[in-house]
Design an enzyme around this catalytic site. Structure first.
Site, PDB file in Angstrom:
ATOM      1  N   GLN A 107      36.027  43.082  30.162  1.00 18.66           N
ATOM      2  CA  GLN A 107      34.706  42.647  31.050  1.00 18.66           C
ATOM      3  C   GLN A 107      35.131  41.109  31.057  1.00 18.66           C
ATOM      4  O   GLN A 107      34.390  40.456  32.082  1.00 18.66           O
ATOM      5  CB  GLN A 107      33.487  42.997  30.743  1.00 18.66           C
ATOM      6  CG  GLN A 107      33.379  44.421  30.726  1.00 18.66           C
ATOM      7  CD  GLN A 107      31.915  44.958  30.241  1.00 18.66           C
ATOM      8  OE1 GLN A 107      30.733  44.789  30.916  1.00 18.66           O
ATOM      9  NE2 GLN A 107      31.893  44.977  28.822  1.00 18.66           N
ATOM     10  N   HIS A 125      36.761  42.885  35.243  1.00 18.36           N
ATOM     11  CA  HIS A 125      36.069  41.677  36.046  1.00 18.36           C
ATOM     12  C   HIS A 125      37.001  40.815  36.368  1.00 18.36           C
ATOM     13  O   HIS A 125      36.517  39.499  36.720  1.00 18.36           O
ATOM     14  CB  HIS A 125      34.865  41.292  35.465  1.00 18.36           C
ATOM     15  CG  HIS A 125      33.487  42.455  35.314  1.00 18.36           C
ATOM     16  ND1 HIS A 125      32.778  42.317  34.334  1.00 18.36           N
ATOM     17  CD2 HIS A 125      33.752  43.525  35.835  1.00 18.36           C
ATOM     18  CE1 HIS A 125      32.241  43.252  34.379  1.00 18.36           C
ATOM     19  NE2 HIS A 125      32.448  44.013  35.205  1.00 18.36           N
ATOM     20  N   CYS A 136      44.008  32.806  52.834  1.00 20.59           N
ATOM     21  CA  CYS A 136      45.436  33.280  52.846  1.00 20.59           C
ATOM     22  C   CYS A 136      45.948  34.556  51.694  1.00 20.59           C
ATOM     23  O   CYS A 136      46.945  34.899  51.736  1.00 20.59           O
ATOM     24  CB  CYS A 136      46.602  32.383  53.104  1.00 20.59           C
ATOM     25  SG  CYS A 136      46.759  31.554  51.565  1.00 20.59           S
ATOM     26  N   CYS A 157      46.747  26.539  52.732  1.00 23.24           N
ATOM     27  CA  CYS A 157      46.107  26.930  54.290  1.00 23.24           C
ATOM     28  C   CYS A 157      44.816  25.981  54.244  1.00 23.24           C
ATOM     29  O   CYS A 157      43.910  26.268  55.411  1.00 23.24           O
ATOM     30  CB  CYS A 157      46.079  28.317  54.550  1.00 23.24           C
ATOM     31  SG  CYS A 157      44.706  29.107  53.712  1.00 23.24           S
ATOM     32  N   ALA A 238      32.249  40.628  15.620  1.00 17.81           N
ATOM     33  CA  ALA A 238      33.744  41.173  15.906  1.00 17.81           C
ATOM     34  C   ALA A 238      34.765  40.288  15.180  1.00 17.81           C
ATOM     35  O   ALA A 238      35.790  41.137  14.593  1.00 17.81           O
ATOM     36  CB  ALA A 238      34.108  40.865  17.471  1.00 17.81           C
TER      37      ALA A 238
END
Ligand code: OAD
Length: 256
Positions: A107, A125, A136, A157, A238
């Site tokens: 995510q 995401h 464009c 552009c 983690a």
């Protein structure tokens, strides 16, 4: 809720499950990048106390006044551009290299899984390291675009550039959605890391895995909205837990 308790035993059990499953997917959220200096959306401190992501990254507000949204987006962009992968990202890259991890479904929009070496990363995401021209549809690496004048404009552009991330009110990229489901259906276990699991449809992916028979392992220093349904909850950071899992996986493959 599944089992929780002594983290060394839980890591051993998680590793046994991963080895038995042969193939796993990982679903990651903002928590995995905290040790890289990127604050999570719903935690304390950092940019998100200053800016509400549901305002800054809301597509209608952006379209109505891109220059105003870009003041906050520029600050976020600068934090993300400086960030480096941490031990948790490298651990997932190692799991892929060892042949266990089929893909990381993330995510996060920071590109740190790719920077750590993961080859199959499904950006649920999108990504802020690319900018998208709303006129464009050309895409540019964000590092190549000056943010001195806001909003930044397309060099080709002159259309308004927007981070190539999914804003609130936008659809999940169809490819990311279908590839995630295809991978989850092939895996006997799923590792859910550092997500509060409050934002749909990403939050439902582990439920889909579980319905398909996958063993769900969660790593988070705090319980999340998913903790009640996971099979194994490892309460921890983690960047500390995932490297220990890799050490155990390496030992188990040496023992074969
Ligand atoms: P959140 O900020 O909602 O949740 C971060 C989670 O990380 C929490 O559950 C924390 O307990 C956990 N956490 C904190 N430090 C950690 C660590 N060191 N190791 C592991 N976990 C830790 O972030 P997400 O769940 O990713 O959407 O948010 C989901 C989505 O909401 C984001 O992708 C974003 C946001 O609105 C869009 O941009 C579309």
């Amino acid at each position: 809720m599944g089992r929780s308790g002594n983290y060394k035993e839980l890591i051993s059990e998680a590793v046994e499950r991963i080895v038995a499953a042969k193939k796993i997917t990982a679903l990651t959220g903002a928590g995995i990048s905290v040790a890289s200096g990127i604050m999570p959306f719903r935690g304390k401190g950092g940019l998100w106390e200053k800016y509400d992501p549901s305002e800054v990254a809301e597509i209608n507000r952006f379209l109505m006044n891109p220059g105003k949204s870009w003041i906050a987006l520029k600050e976020i962009q600068q934090v993300v551009e400086k960030a480096l992968p941490n031990a948790a990202h490298f651990a997932l890259a190692k799991m892929e290299e060892m042949g266990y991890l089929l893909s990381v479904i993330t995510q996060n929009v920071d590109g740190l899984h790719q920077a750590a070496g993961n080859k199959r990363v499904i950006e649920y995401h999108g990504n802020t390291i690319r900018l998208l021209c709303l006129k464009c549809h050309a895409k540019y690496p964000s590092k190549e675009i000056s943010l001195e004048t806001l909003p930044p404009l397309c060099p080709a552009c002159k259309g308004v550039l927007k981070p190539d991330a999914v804003f609130f009110g936008e659809m999940i990229p169809a490819d990311a959605q279908s590839q995630s489901l295809i991978d989850i259906m092939q895996c006997g276990a799923m590792l859910v890391v550092g997500t509060s699991a409050l934002v749909e449809p990403a939050a439902s992916l582990p439920r889909t895995g579980k319905r398909n028979g996958a063993f769900i392992i969660e790593v988070n220093p705090e319980p999340s909205a998913l903790t009640r349904m996971v099979d194994l909850f490892i309460e921890g950071k983690a960047e500390e837990i995932l490297p220990l899992m890799v050490d155990e996986l390496l030992k188990s493959s040496e023992g074969k």
